[in-house]
Scaffold this active site. Sequence first.
Site, PDB file in Angstrom:
ATOM      1  N   ASP A  26       7.142 -43.225   6.877  1.00  0.00           N
ATOM      2  CA  ASP A  26       7.569 -44.478   7.491  1.00  0.00           C
ATOM      3  C   ASP A  26       7.134 -44.544   8.948  1.00  0.00           C
ATOM      4  O   ASP A  26       7.063 -43.513   9.635  1.00  0.00           O
ATOM      5  CB  ASP A  26       9.096 -44.602   7.388  1.00  0.00           C
ATOM      6  N   ASN A  74       7.472 -53.205  -1.725  1.00  0.00           N
ATOM      7  CA  ASN A  74       6.467 -53.517  -0.702  1.00  0.00           C
ATOM      8  C   ASN A  74       5.625 -54.753  -1.031  1.00  0.00           C
ATOM      9  O   ASN A  74       4.921 -55.266  -0.155  1.00  0.00           O
ATOM     10  CB  ASN A  74       5.548 -52.329  -0.464  1.00  0.00           C
TER      11      ASN A  74
END
Length: 248
Positions: A26, A74
């Site tokens: 991330d 996503n």
Amino acid sequence: MEAILARDDKSEEARPGPRHVAIIMDGNGRWAQQRGRPRLYGHHAGAKRVRDIVEACPDLGVEYLTIFAFSTENWKRTQTEVAGLMGLFRRYIEREARALVRDGVCVRFIGDRVKLEPKLVDMMDNLEMLTAGNTKMNLTVAINYGGRDEVTRAARRLAYEVQQGRITHEEVDAETLARFLDTRVLPDPDLVIRTSGEARISNFLLWQSAYAEYEFIDTLWPDFTPTEFASVLKSYTLRDRRFGAVRA
């Protein structure tokens, strides 16, 4: 880097380091924005960091590395970013395939491939085939992956086997269901790392990580060096893993 995992002489005997490490990579977008660059610039930097961590694994005793590249959630990102990420995955396979074969890395992909473009799926299949005989380390890449989606797909396949009479309902247990997961050939992760300061697991390896240790660190993924990786692995050796039991 091996030395960084060692305990000092006054401490108790060192516990083994993690055999299987899973990473939620991330912070690519924030890393790019801090530099006044588009988010995809950060994703490209993050892809380069993957190479560094993969190369570091054998010397650090990590046999299995699983990385979260693209989640089922996503797809909610902008069309530009999603298209850029899919292009990045294709280029990564093209550029890294030879090195992965040479370095003895066995590559696997997990996740639902149905929604991915056929060209990318063909490239994934080909890389898996090219590296299938490699034994130095195992790299698993999660693309269009979600833990709930994985368990749902596994349960659907298991239900079909029961319907066909190949498995009885009495035989259905945790071990049976695990044989239908994307990760059925992998050991469960010992350690899950998330970069960027976020303290959540984001639907990653929900079943497999039931007894994993977690490490949430502030470093953004493109800045996560092999040295910091080794430091996190060292902290793992200080933990007392009891798996629900109590030590005498």
